[in-house]
Design a protein around this motif. Structure first.
Motif, PDB file in Angstrom:
ATOM      1  N   TYR A  68      34.720  30.638  32.814  1.00 15.20           N
ATOM      2  CA  TYR A  68      34.305  31.727  33.697  1.00 15.20           C
ATOM      3  C   TYR A  68      34.522  33.067  33.008  1.00 15.20           C
ATOM      4  CZ  TYR A  68      34.596  28.200  37.345  1.00 15.20           C
ATOM      5  OH  TYR A  68      34.413  27.077  38.102  1.00 15.20           O
ATOM      6  N   THR A  75      29.759  37.147  38.180  1.00 22.42           N
ATOM      7  CA  THR A  75      30.591  36.112  37.570  1.00 22.42           C
ATOM      8  C   THR A  75      29.673  35.212  36.757  1.00 22.42           C
ATOM      9  OG1 THR A  75      32.204  36.152  39.357  1.00 22.42           O
ATOM     10  CG2 THR A  75      32.100  34.142  38.041  1.00 22.42           C
ATOM     11  N   ILE A  77      29.238  31.727  34.519  1.00 21.37           N
ATOM     12  CA  ILE A  77      29.831  30.399  34.413  1.00 21.37           C
ATOM     13  C   ILE A  77      29.119  29.647  33.296  1.00 21.37           C
ATOM     14  CG2 ILE A  77      30.438  28.273  35.628  1.00 21.37           C
ATOM     15  CD1 ILE A  77      29.942  29.821  38.265  1.00 21.37           C
ATOM     16  N   LEU A 130      32.622  29.515  42.761  1.00 24.95           N
ATOM     17  CA  LEU A 130      33.011  29.037  41.432  1.00 24.95           C
ATOM     18  C   LEU A 130      32.594  27.605  41.105  1.00 24.95           C
ATOM     19  CD1 LEU A 130      36.621  30.534  41.378  1.00 24.95           C
ATOM     20  CD2 LEU A 130      34.532  31.513  40.381  1.00 24.95           C
ATOM     21  N   LEU A 150      41.733  34.249  37.503  1.00 30.03           N
ATOM     22  CA  LEU A 150      41.529  32.811  37.704  1.00 30.03           C
ATOM     23  C   LEU A 150      42.624  31.966  37.060  1.00 30.03           C
ATOM     24  CD1 LEU A 150      37.652  32.480  37.354  1.00 30.03           C
ATOM     25  CD2 LEU A 150      39.036  32.673  39.426  1.00 30.03           C
TER      26      LEU A 150
END
Length: 168
Positions: A68, A75, A77, A130, A150
């Motif tokens: 991440y 965000t 990923i 997420l 995180l």
């Protein structure tokens, strides 16, 4: 003849892996150049991008590596598996919102010792932001490479839509 086919397959796989690695590094470069924040945060990424990591050799069949990157308003990923060396997606949720959810979820876990009561709206939102975007990439084993806040998130305690924990 079989050896020639195998050699051809290996060469094709090497070319494919080289293309994927190139695409991945291009995405990272886009991220780095997208903003001042991207340039500043790039050095904090977990992987050493200067190394040529061959995930096909490193990752077992039933494993996914998830990384991440949290910026102000987005965000990113990245997922890596043996079968699909790169999967990339992004969510329009930033560092502050994710950070607030992680802090509140962690506070609830510390306060509530009975894990059966850890289900919370924060857990569900964190899962949605997420995990949900990459759920089709998940394998039996998941290696999380967190970023920033995180690092303090117990991913295994996130609640899935069916009310089970991610670790289940």
């Amino acid at each position: 003849i079989q050896e020639a086919r195998n050699a051809g397959t290996v060469d094709a796989l090497k070319i494919s892996l080289k293309k994927v690695r190139h695409e991945y590094l291009n995405k990272l470069e886009e991220l780095r150049q997208s903003s001042e924040e991207g340039r500043n945060l790039f050095n904090e990424l977990s992987l050493n991008y200067e190394k040529n990591i061959d995930f096909n050799e490193v990752l077992p069949e039933d494993t996914v590596l998830v990384e991440y990157v949290l910026l102000d308003n987005v965000t990113y990923i990245f997922c890596f598996t043996k079968e699909k060396p790169l999967f990339f997606t992004s969510r329009l949720v930033g560092r502050k919102e994710i950070g607030d959810l992680v802090k509140e979820f962690s506070r609830k876990i510390e306060k509530e010792k009975d894990y059966k009561n850890w289900n919370s709206k924060e857990s569900e939102k964190l899962y949605t932001h997420l995990i949900e975007p990459i759920k089709n990439q998940l394998k039996k084993h998941i290696i999380f490479m967190p970023f920033g806040i995180l690092y303090s998130l117990p991913f295994e305690a996130l609640t899935m839509p069916d009310r089970r924990y991610l670790v289940e």
